[in-house]
Write an enzyme that holds these catalytic residues in place. Structure first.
Site, mmCIF file in Angstrom:
data_model
loop_
_atom_site.group_PDB
_atom_site.id
_atom_site.type_symbol
_atom_site.label_atom_id
_atom_site.label_comp_id
_atom_site.label_asym_id
_atom_site.label_seq_id
_atom_site.Cartn_x
_atom_site.Cartn_y
_atom_site.Cartn_z
ATOM 1 N N LYS A 262 -2.935 -44.676 -87.015
ATOM 2 C CA LYS A 262 -3.406 -44.589 -88.394
ATOM 3 C C LYS A 262 -4.400 -45.839 -88.307
ATOM 4 O O LYS A 262 -4.035 -47.045 -87.520
ATOM 5 C CB LYS A 262 -2.046 -44.876 -89.569
ATOM 6 C CG LYS A 262 -1.494 -43.822 -89.256
ATOM 7 C CD LYS A 262 -0.289 -43.782 -90.479
ATOM 8 C CE LYS A 262 0.574 -42.813 -90.351
ATOM 9 N NZ LYS A 262 0.577 -41.911 -91.495
ATOM 10 N N ASP A 273 8.978 -44.135 -93.772
ATOM 11 C CA ASP A 273 9.042 -43.372 -93.242
ATOM 12 C C ASP A 273 10.527 -42.725 -92.830
ATOM 13 O O ASP A 273 10.408 -41.000 -92.446
ATOM 14 C CB ASP A 273 7.689 -43.136 -92.012
ATOM 15 C CG ASP A 273 7.233 -42.012 -91.722
ATOM 16 O OD1 ASP A 273 7.262 -41.091 -92.730
ATOM 17 O OD2 ASP A 273 6.210 -41.303 -91.301
ATOM 18 N N ARG A 336 6.835 -33.577 -89.380
ATOM 19 C CA ARG A 336 6.980 -31.508 -89.355
ATOM 20 C C ARG A 336 7.306 -31.383 -87.968
ATOM 21 O O ARG A 336 8.326 -30.198 -88.392
ATOM 22 C CB ARG A 336 5.641 -30.682 -89.639
ATOM 23 C CG ARG A 336 4.623 -30.990 -88.722
ATOM 24 C CD ARG A 336 2.938 -30.227 -89.363
ATOM 25 N NE ARG A 336 2.748 -31.761 -90.614
ATOM 26 C CZ ARG A 336 1.321 -30.921 -91.484
ATOM 27 N NH1 ARG A 336 1.274 -30.315 -90.773
ATOM 28 N NH2 ARG A 336 0.916 -32.360 -91.838
HETATM 29 N N1 BES Z 1 4.529 -39.970 -92.683
HETATM 30 C C1 BES Z 1 3.263 -39.738 -93.249
HETATM 31 C C2 BES Z 1 2.682 -39.669 -94.439
HETATM 32 C C3 BES Z 1 2.476 -40.026 -95.186
HETATM 33 C C4 BES Z 1 1.579 -41.151 -95.594
HETATM 34 C C5 BES Z 1 3.885 -40.440 -96.303
HETATM 35 C C6 BES Z 1 1.551 -41.990 -97.186
HETATM 36 C C7 BES Z 1 4.148 -42.108 -97.029
HETATM 37 C C8 BES Z 1 2.657 -42.146 -97.398
HETATM 38 C C9 BES Z 1 2.755 -38.802 -92.545
HETATM 39 O O1 BES Z 1 3.816 -38.908 -91.198
HETATM 40 C C10 BES Z 1 1.666 -38.399 -91.572
HETATM 41 O O2 BES Z 1 0.846 -39.270 -91.471
HETATM 42 N N2 BES Z 1 0.756 -37.725 -92.554
HETATM 43 C C11 BES Z 1 -0.672 -36.934 -91.882
HETATM 44 C C12 BES Z 1 -0.501 -35.443 -91.789
HETATM 45 C C13 BES Z 1 -2.009 -34.827 -91.447
HETATM 46 C C14 BES Z 1 -2.254 -35.609 -90.117
HETATM 47 C C15 BES Z 1 -1.918 -33.564 -90.975
HETATM 48 C C16 BES Z 1 -1.429 -37.020 -93.472
HETATM 49 O O3 BES Z 1 -0.525 -37.073 -94.606
HETATM 50 O O4 BES Z 1 -2.809 -37.931 -93.578
HETATM 51 ZN ZN ZN Z 2 2.466 -39.471 -89.634
HETATM 52 ZN ZN ZN Z 3 5.314 -40.177 -90.851
#
Ligand code: BES
Ligand code: ZN
Ligand code: ZN
Length: 482
Positions: A262, A273, A336
């Site tokens: 990230k 998380d 997921r």
């Molecule tokens: N933990 C994140 C989702 C999240 C984002 C929670 C902002 C709280 C605030 C999750 O694991 C994630 O990174 N999801 C990605 C999925 C994508 C790579 C398909 C996302 O939402 O960008």
């Molecule tokens: Zn993630």
């Molecule tokens: Zn996550």
């Protein structure tokens, strides 16, 4: 904050800005501290006491007919649960600023039945006085104002509200505790303590045990981290034959994204998380405190998601517990993956329904904003119980679809599934991915709480950081879903 209840004859019905009953409330034993009378005043266009409008967000100090110090707090024009919570949060803030130690409050004659109003008021006052100061020298929580609240009402309403607060406090604390402290092992210790305190069973599976059970998706996330992962299973009534309600919670104690790293900005927020797992720990705490007999099972896969030399690489293929193969195209879509094995594991319990909770996608926050959760379900009745009970307690869930014809976008060239669909509709693809791992013929609901699980700022009874969102809805669902 301490509560005293006094039963007094109540004036019925009308919206009044001053309730004569509270004049009769004692000034309390402590002679030194002033006991301020508090009334919630609705904005009705004309005022019984002309100097105060009753507008939302306003307070007014004056003197009662018998000369006691009298504080009015505006409820606004539309007195509903949210307005009551806001007014009581403002009351707590005012008491802090003015260092008011004791108040007397009457919440009769509002929009809610009297007992409910007492319950909601106690809970709102407690939630509004929450602060997280475990890691600072100067403890704000040591000097909470008001210290005592004398309420006109039935004392029976106090304990249930205090128990809900206690569960929300656990969730908020766990979400707020930094990831170097709130590790998977830390969450497992909390689960074990709950089990000991309330007679639940608690199993904590190690990484090796999870690999033995063929949880390849969960393993693909924990491999990258040297911090040991845990797969926690709580059962409130393990001897029972009753098919349980099973709750599966995402417990990513820190999400860096893994190899699909990230950006640095706001990455610290990813300590939250594990809010899904924390919410289930809170639910079990409430279950224990309220001595609820219904059988619940909690399944909490807990791990960090970090890039290590053994970390999963984009393109790697792994096998979930149900044998389905998954090509991991983005290691940041890790929630997921761990939930997939959690859902597969739930089959062992022959559940009456499965609920999963997760801070799963940024896309859900883009779609619904920061305070509304996404809800997905394969079952009309289960979906409507959640939405209805959410409305009762002031937690918003918005149902999103599970379109069958989108499943094709989750087909991989080299495996049964890939862990990412299209960017558009990201929250839906995450939910559709999970659907592949739900036990057959089982009512299932998936709650994407990425937005409402934490708050960027103080706002009424919500404080910056973990919110405890969904706990009250889950609790009501446990009591209303058969
Ligand atoms: N933990 C994140 C989702 C999240 C984002 C929670 C902002 C709280 C605030 C999750 O694991 C994630 O990174 N999801 C990605 C999925 C994508 C790579 C398909 C996302 O939402 O960008
Ligand atoms: Zn993630
Ligand atoms: Zn996550």
């Amino acid at each position: 904050m301490e509560f005293f209840c006094k039963k007094l004859s109540q004036a019925k019905g009308t919206v009044v800005v001053f309730r004569p009953e509270i004049e009769n409330l004692p000034k309390e034993e402590q002679k030194t501290a002033l006991n301020v009378l508090v009334c919630l005043a609705q904005e009705i266009g004309f005022a019984d006491l002309p100097e105060f409008s009753g507008r939302e967000g306003k307070v007014h100090f004056s003197f009662s007919p018998s000369g006691r110090e009298f504080l009015q707090v505006g409820l606004g024009k539309n007195p509903n649960l949210s307005a009551l919570q806001k007014a009581l949060a403002l009351l707590v803030q005012t008491c802090s600023v003015q260092e008011i130690e004791q108040i007397s409050l009457c919440v009769d004659g509002l929009f809610l039945p009297f007992q409910e109003a007492v319950f909601e008021s106690v809970l709102a006052l407690l939630l509004a006085s929450y602060s997280f100061d475990e890691f600072v020298a100067e403890k704000k929580s040591k000097t909470v104002f008001p210290k005592t609240v004398t309420l006109v009402g039935d004392a029976a309403e106090v304990a249930p509200a205090q128990d809900i607060f206690s569960a929300v406090k656990l969730i908020r604390d766990l979400v707020n505790i930094p990831a170097n402290v709130a590790t998977p092992k830390f969450l497992a210790n909390i689960a074990e303590e709950l089990a000991k305190d309330f007679g639940f069973s608690c199993q904590v599976f190690t990484e090796q045990e999870c690999e033995k059970m063929k949880m390849g998706c969960f393993a693909s996330v924990f491999r990258g981290s040297e911090e040991p992962a845990c797969f926690i299973v709580l059962d409130s009534n393990p001897g029972s034959q009753e098919p349980p309600l099973v709750f599966v919670g995402k417990g990513v104690t820190f999400d860096t994204g893994g190899i699909s790293l990230k950006p640095a900005a706001n990455m610290h927020e990813m300590k939250s998380d594990m809010a899904g797992a924390a919410t289930i720990l809170g639910l079990f705490r409430l279950l224990g405190l309220r001595r609820e007999k219904r059988r619940l099972v909690g399944i909490l896969p807990c791990t960090e998601n970090v890039p290590g030399n053994l970390a999963t690489k984009p393109g790697d293929v792994v096998f979930a517990m149900n044998g389905k193969s998954v090509e991991i195209l983005n290691t940041d879509a890790e929630g997921r993956l761990i939930l997939a094995d959690g859902l597969c594991f739930s089959e062992k319990f022959k559940p009456s329904a499965v609920v999963d909770l997760a801070t799963l996608t940024g896309a859900c926050v883009v779609a619904l904003g920061e305070t509304i959760a996404g809800l997905f379900s394969n079952d009309e009745k289960l979906a409507s119980v959640f939405i209805e009970q959410g409305r009762v307690v002031g937690e918003d869930f918005w149902r999103l679809p599970l379109p069958d014809d989108y499943q094709k976008d989750l087909k991989s060239d080299v495996a049964d599934l890939k862990n990412m669909g299209k960017r558009e509709g990201g929250a839906i693809y995450a939910a559709l991915f999970l659907q592949n791992f739900v036990p057959e013929n089982t009512p299932w609901v998936h709650l994407d709480i990425a937005g409402p699980a934490r708050s960027k700022k103080d706002c009424g009874i919500i404080k910056v950081g973990g919110t405890g969102f969904a706990l009250r809805t889950l609790w009501n669902v446990v009591q209303n879903y058969s």
